[in-house]
Enzyme design. Structure first.
Site, PDB file in Angstrom:
ATOM      1  N   CYS A 277       0.863  -1.187   0.000  1.00 22.66           N
ATOM      2  CA  CYS A 277       0.000   0.000   0.000  1.00 22.66           C
ATOM      3  C   CYS A 277       0.901   1.238   0.000  1.00 22.66           C
ATOM      4  O   CYS A 277       2.077   1.141  -0.376  1.00 22.66           O
ATOM      5  CB  CYS A 277      -0.991  -0.024   1.166  1.00 22.66           C
ATOM      6  SG  CYS A 277      -0.246   0.017   2.813  1.00 22.66           S
TER       7      CYS A 277
ATOM      8  N   ASP B 192      -8.516   3.864   1.504  1.00 22.40           N
ATOM      9  CA  ASP B 192      -7.487   4.052   2.530  1.00 22.40           C
ATOM     10  C   ASP B 192      -8.126   4.537   3.831  1.00 22.40           C
ATOM     11  O   ASP B 192      -8.597   5.673   3.915  1.00 22.40           O
ATOM     12  CB  ASP B 192      -6.465   5.072   2.037  1.00 22.40           C
ATOM     13  CG  ASP B 192      -5.204   5.053   2.884  1.00 22.40           C
ATOM     14  OD1 ASP B 192      -5.287   4.632   4.059  1.00 22.40           O
ATOM     15  OD2 ASP B 192      -4.156   5.446   2.363  1.00 22.40           O
TER      16      ASP B 192
ATOM     17  N   CYS C 201      -1.404   0.734   7.370  1.00 23.04           N
ATOM     18  CA  CYS C 201      -2.846   0.448   7.502  1.00 23.04           C
ATOM     19  C   CYS C 201      -3.256  -0.774   6.676  1.00 23.04           C
ATOM     20  O   CYS C 201      -3.438  -1.870   7.217  1.00 23.04           O
ATOM     21  CB  CYS C 201      -3.695   1.648   7.098  1.00 23.04           C
ATOM     22  SG  CYS C 201      -3.594   3.033   8.260  1.00 23.04           S
ATOM     23  N   ARG C 202      -3.426  -0.582   5.367  1.00 25.32           N
ATOM     24  CA  ARG C 202      -4.034  -1.640   4.553  1.00 25.32           C
ATOM     25  C   ARG C 202      -3.143  -2.847   4.341  1.00 25.32           C
ATOM     26  O   ARG C 202      -3.594  -3.994   4.510  1.00 25.32           O
ATOM     27  CB  ARG C 202      -4.463  -1.063   3.196  1.00 25.32           C
ATOM     28  CG  ARG C 202      -5.581  -0.047   3.289  1.00 25.32           C
ATOM     29  CD  ARG C 202      -5.730   0.742   2.002  1.00 25.32           C
ATOM     30  NE  ARG C 202      -4.541   1.562   1.745  1.00 25.32           N
ATOM     31  CZ  ARG C 202      -4.313   2.238   0.634  1.00 25.32           C
ATOM     32  NH1 ARG C 202      -5.197   2.188  -0.353  1.00 25.32           N
ATOM     33  NH2 ARG C 202      -3.214   2.958   0.503  1.00 25.32           N
ATOM     34  N   SER C 203      -1.871  -2.639   3.926  1.00 18.38           N
ATOM     35  CA  SER C 203      -1.067  -3.826   3.599  1.00 18.38           C
ATOM     36  C   SER C 203      -0.652  -4.635   4.831  1.00 18.38           C
ATOM     37  O   SER C 203      -0.652  -5.865   4.751  1.00 18.38           O
ATOM     38  CB  SER C 203       0.132  -3.478   2.708  1.00 18.38           C
ATOM     39  OG  SER C 203       1.037  -2.600   3.321  1.00 18.38           O
TER      40      SER C 203
ATOM     41  N   ASN D 134       2.250   1.469   4.336  1.00 20.42           N
ATOM     42  CA  ASN D 134       2.570   0.190   5.004  1.00 20.42           C
ATOM     43  C   ASN D 134       2.284   0.245   6.507  1.00 20.42           C
ATOM     44  O   ASN D 134       2.961  -0.416   7.297  1.00 20.42           O
ATOM     45  CB  ASN D 134       4.025  -0.245   4.740  1.00 20.42           C
ATOM     46  CG  ASN D 134       4.326  -1.700   5.087  1.00 20.42           C
ATOM     47  OD1 ASN D 134       5.468  -2.034   5.416  1.00 20.42           O
ATOM     48  ND2 ASN D 134       3.350  -2.572   5.031  1.00 20.42           N
TER      49      ASN D 134
HETATM   50  P1  4NP Z   1      -1.794   2.868   4.079  1.00 19.54           P
HETATM   51  O1  4NP Z   1      -2.409   4.231   4.639  1.00 19.54           O
HETATM   52  O2  4NP Z   1      -1.251   3.172   2.697  1.00 19.54           O
HETATM   53  O3  4NP Z   1      -2.979   1.938   4.029  1.00 19.54           O
HETATM   54  O4  4NP Z   1      -0.747   2.440   5.055  1.00 19.54           O
HETATM   55  C1  4NP Z   1      -1.679   5.416   4.795  1.00 19.54           C
HETATM   56  C2  4NP Z   1      -0.936   5.600   5.936  1.00 19.54           C
HETATM   57  C3  4NP Z   1      -0.263   6.789   6.119  1.00 19.54           C
HETATM   58  C4  4NP Z   1      -0.338   7.790   5.171  1.00 19.54           C
HETATM   59  C5  4NP Z   1      -1.076   7.588   4.027  1.00 19.54           C
HETATM   60  C6  4NP Z   1      -1.741   6.402   3.835  1.00 19.54           C
HETATM   61  N1  4NP Z   1       0.319   9.021   5.383  1.00 19.54           N
HETATM   62  O5  4NP Z   1       0.058   9.970   4.632  1.00 19.54           O
HETATM   63  O6  4NP Z   1       1.144   9.112   6.311  1.00 19.54           O
END
Ligand code: 4NP
Length: 147
Positions: free
Chosen positions: A9, A120, A14-16, A12
């Protein structure tokens, strides 16, 4: 054939890692990992609200740490699974010449969901909704791998 699976994702956190946590609970016989296309959270554990939502379903993500996706992952894994089209675009931009590793969207394994990406939850705050979709899609992935 042994299949090594990488979930990818943006952050790294939340989703993955959630997908990795669901996958290793369902299919511990397959090597798996997760990574982010960004370097924003390298070394961080999964985001606390996602850990809380996962723990409520019996999944402990606390040992996971974020790392950045790299071109080496095309050799280290047999199947690379992104959460949305921007993840796929970034992954493909790093594909080494001649490499044929499969890259897919996680939602490809949940056609019945009608979803074309995993939204997300870092932005939507819908951690349970993301986990619901991830669980359905990982079930579809495991059925595909075990078939
Ligand atoms: P992920 O979500 O891609 O599912 O891990 C996010 C986590 C953090 C951020 C963006 C998306 N961020 O902007 O810090």
């Amino acid at each position: 054939m042994s299949q090594r699976i990488l979930f990818v994702c943006l952050g790294n956190i939340c989703r993955s890692p959630a997908a990795e946590g669901v996958f290793r609970a369902r299919a511990p016989h397959y090597p798996s990992d997760s990574a982010g296309t960004s370097d924003w959270h390298v070394g961080d554990p999964p985001y606390a609200p996602m850990q809380d939502a996962a723990r409520a379903r019996g999944l402990n993500l606390g040992d996971l740490r974020a790392r950045q996706f790299s071109a080496n992952d095309f050799d280290a894994f047999d199947l690379i699974i992104g959460m949305d089209s921007s993840n796929i675009d970034k992954i493909e931009s790093l594909r080494p010449p001649g490499n044929a590793t499969r890259v897919r969207l996680l939602t490809d394994f949940a056609p019945q969901s009608g979803a074309d990406h995993v939204p997300d939850p870092y932005y939507s705050r819908d951690f349970d909704g993301a986990l619901d979709l991830i669980e359905v899609a990982v079930d579809g992935l495991v059925a595909h791998l075990d078939a």
